[in-house]
Design an enzyme around this catalytic site. Structure first.
Site, mmCIF file in Angstrom:
data_model
loop_
_atom_site.group_PDB
_atom_site.id
_atom_site.type_symbol
_atom_site.label_atom_id
_atom_site.label_comp_id
_atom_site.label_asym_id
_atom_site.label_seq_id
_atom_site.Cartn_x
_atom_site.Cartn_y
_atom_site.Cartn_z
ATOM 1 N N HIS A 1 -17.870 -34.632 6.808
ATOM 2 C CA HIS A 1 -17.591 -35.439 5.635
ATOM 3 C C HIS A 1 -15.976 -35.507 5.824
ATOM 4 O O HIS A 1 -15.247 -34.394 5.368
ATOM 5 C CB HIS A 1 -17.702 -34.434 4.538
ATOM 6 C CG HIS A 1 -17.411 -35.123 3.164
ATOM 7 N ND1 HIS A 1 -17.891 -34.539 1.937
ATOM 8 C CD2 HIS A 1 -16.384 -35.880 2.720
ATOM 9 C CE1 HIS A 1 -17.522 -35.117 0.979
ATOM 10 N NE2 HIS A 1 -16.737 -36.147 1.286
ATOM 11 N N HIS B 1 -13.463 -39.191 5.570
ATOM 12 C CA HIS B 1 -13.149 -40.561 5.199
ATOM 13 C C HIS B 1 -12.086 -40.880 6.194
ATOM 14 O O HIS B 1 -10.945 -40.474 5.935
ATOM 15 C CB HIS B 1 -12.613 -40.976 3.781
ATOM 16 C CG HIS B 1 -14.021 -40.397 2.913
ATOM 17 N ND1 HIS B 1 -14.693 -41.136 2.262
ATOM 18 C CD2 HIS B 1 -14.142 -39.196 2.233
ATOM 19 C CE1 HIS B 1 -15.441 -40.411 1.550
ATOM 20 N NE2 HIS B 1 -15.177 -39.259 1.515
ATOM 21 N N HIS C 1 -22.276 -38.952 -1.760
ATOM 22 C CA HIS C 1 -21.470 -37.915 -2.644
ATOM 23 C C HIS C 1 -22.137 -37.796 -4.065
ATOM 24 O O HIS C 1 -22.564 -38.649 -4.761
ATOM 25 C CB HIS C 1 -19.993 -38.604 -2.995
ATOM 26 C CG HIS C 1 -19.097 -38.786 -1.782
ATOM 27 N ND1 HIS C 1 -19.426 -39.421 -0.637
ATOM 28 C CD2 HIS C 1 -17.674 -38.295 -1.790
ATOM 29 C CE1 HIS C 1 -18.351 -39.021 0.148
ATOM 30 N NE2 HIS C 1 -17.401 -38.428 -0.451
ATOM 31 N N GLU D 1 -19.672 -33.890 -7.523
ATOM 32 C CA GLU D 1 -18.497 -33.605 -6.762
ATOM 33 C C GLU D 1 -17.764 -33.480 -8.598
ATOM 34 O O GLU D 1 -17.293 -32.370 -8.773
ATOM 35 C CB GLU D 1 -17.941 -34.684 -6.350
ATOM 36 C CG GLU D 1 -16.405 -34.555 -5.920
ATOM 37 C CD GLU D 1 -15.610 -35.548 -5.200
ATOM 38 O OE1 GLU D 1 -16.275 -36.783 -5.260
ATOM 39 O OE2 GLU D 1 -14.568 -35.601 -4.768
ATOM 40 N N ASP E 1 -12.524 -33.763 3.862
ATOM 41 C CA ASP E 1 -12.679 -35.104 3.081
ATOM 42 C C ASP E 1 -11.436 -35.969 3.369
ATOM 43 O O ASP E 1 -11.853 -37.274 3.983
ATOM 44 C CB ASP E 1 -12.613 -34.616 1.584
ATOM 45 C CG ASP E 1 -13.356 -35.658 0.621
ATOM 46 O OD1 ASP E 1 -13.904 -36.395 1.001
ATOM 47 O OD2 ASP E 1 -13.235 -35.337 -0.687
#
Ligand code: ADE
Ligand code: ZN
Length: 340
Positions: free
Chosen positions: A19, A21, A199, A202, A280
């Site tokens: 995970h 980005h 996702h 969260e 992330d």
């Protein structure tokens, strides 16, 4: 073995990152270098002013800055350089395999061709494999603040490049954009034979986790840390061995938890959930995978067995082949056997 010995082991252990980005790995130094190279003005005077803006109080406050900074990414070379910079840092943290999100709509909306983004990221992956022996795959994420029709148009474009797209995901503003908005989109992704992630849980409620599983066919849940708010949802995740890609520094920086000691990670582990650690958007949240390990260590002082389990989960939860997973787990076992 003390907890600080266990920390040293965890920092050095081979691991997968599932995970991250790629746009969230854009460091201020690279952002300004690319702005200069492309003749673009960022809305911040310098790197220090940009870093000073990294004070987020919610997911949306972060996303506004993250999308603004992505504007410096214009050419195939820019995307290559971004990917290489990430892979160098990941490899230094012991990452041997990464499944990396990219957000094509952030770029195509600015007139950057889909192929420019993909070609550049792919160049970086190939060069990173040569330089550091790290394996990387791309997962295309759809932006959930957009309409399903816009996402279907992006998927049609992606279908021209399927060999280089390993899976599909869902990211961006969670609240008010439930998985149910994208049932048709993800049905098509599954028809294409690709694994799906989303996702969920969260900032959004545990029901979004259930929707991601039931309506999108998600095989992993990104974050999912709010599963602890609904015992039935948590039971299901445990029973069905659904991995949760947990990102501790992200969750504290975006105020999902006010303090790391309040993070649900120990509760998820105690329940038997298949969790692992991830970064992330490491350029924005205070560091890469090993920075997350350090932060978790300071809050919870996990023992060696727990770190082993987190690393093993990272390989088991990947979308690699069984042979690749077995080879990585053997490497992990050798590392721990030598260190104990
Ligand atoms: N895009 C980049 N980081 C994200 C996050 N933490 N949640 C949702 N969308 C994102
Ligand atoms: Zn994310």
């Amino acid at each position: 073995m003390t907890a600080s010995d266990a920390l040293s082991l965890a920092l050095g252990m081979p691991k997968a990152e599932l995970h991250v980005h790629i746009e969230g790995t854009l460091e201020p130094e690279l952002a300004f270098a690319l702005a200069r190279r492309n003749g673009i003005a960022l809305p911040y005077a310098d790197e220090a002013a940009l870093k000073a803006a990294y004070a987020f109080d919610s997911l949306q406050s972060f996303l506004d800055l993250y999308y603004a900074c992505a504007d410096v990414l214009r050419t195939r070379e820019d995307f290559r350089d971004l990917m290489l910079a990430y892979l160098e840092r990941a490899a230094a943290d012991g990452v041997i395999h990464a499944e990396i999100f990219f957000d094509p709509q952030t770029h195509t909306a600015r007139g950057i061709p889909f192929a420019t983004v993909l070609d550049g990221l792919d160049d970086g992956l190939a060069e990173g494999a040569r330089r550091w022996g790290i394996s990387g795959r791309l997962i295309l994420c759809f932006l959930r603040h957009l309409s399903e029709d816009e996402c279907l148009a992006t998927l049609a474009e992606a279908e021209l490049h399927l060999a280089r797209i390993h899976g599909f995901g869902l990211d961006s503003s969670e609240r008010g954009h439930p998985p149910s908005k994208f049932a048709r989109l993800f049905a098509r992704c599954r028809e294409l034979g690709k694994p799906v992630v989303a996702h969920a849980g969260e900032e959004g409620p545990p029901e979004y986790i259930t929707e991601a599983l039931d309506l999108l066919g998600a095989r992993r849940i990104d974050h999912g840390v709010r599963a602890v708010d609904d015992p039935a949802v948590l039971d299901r995740l445990v029973r069905d061995r659904i991995p949760l890609t947990v990102c501790p520094l992200s969750n504290t920086r975006l105020c999902v938890f006010q303090d790391m000691r309040e993070h649900s990670l120990p509760r998820l582990l105690a329940a038997g959930a298949k969790v692992m650690l991830n970064s992330d958007d490491p350029a924005y949240f205070g560091g890469y995978l090993n920075a997350n390990i350090r932060a978790v260590h300071e809050a919870f002082h996990f023992d060696t067995d727990t770190w082993y389990r987190l690393a093993r989960n990272s390989f088991e939860a990947s979308f690699a082949s069984d042979a690749e997973k077995a080879a990585w787990i053997a490497r992990l076992d050798t590392y721990f056997a030598a260190a104990r």
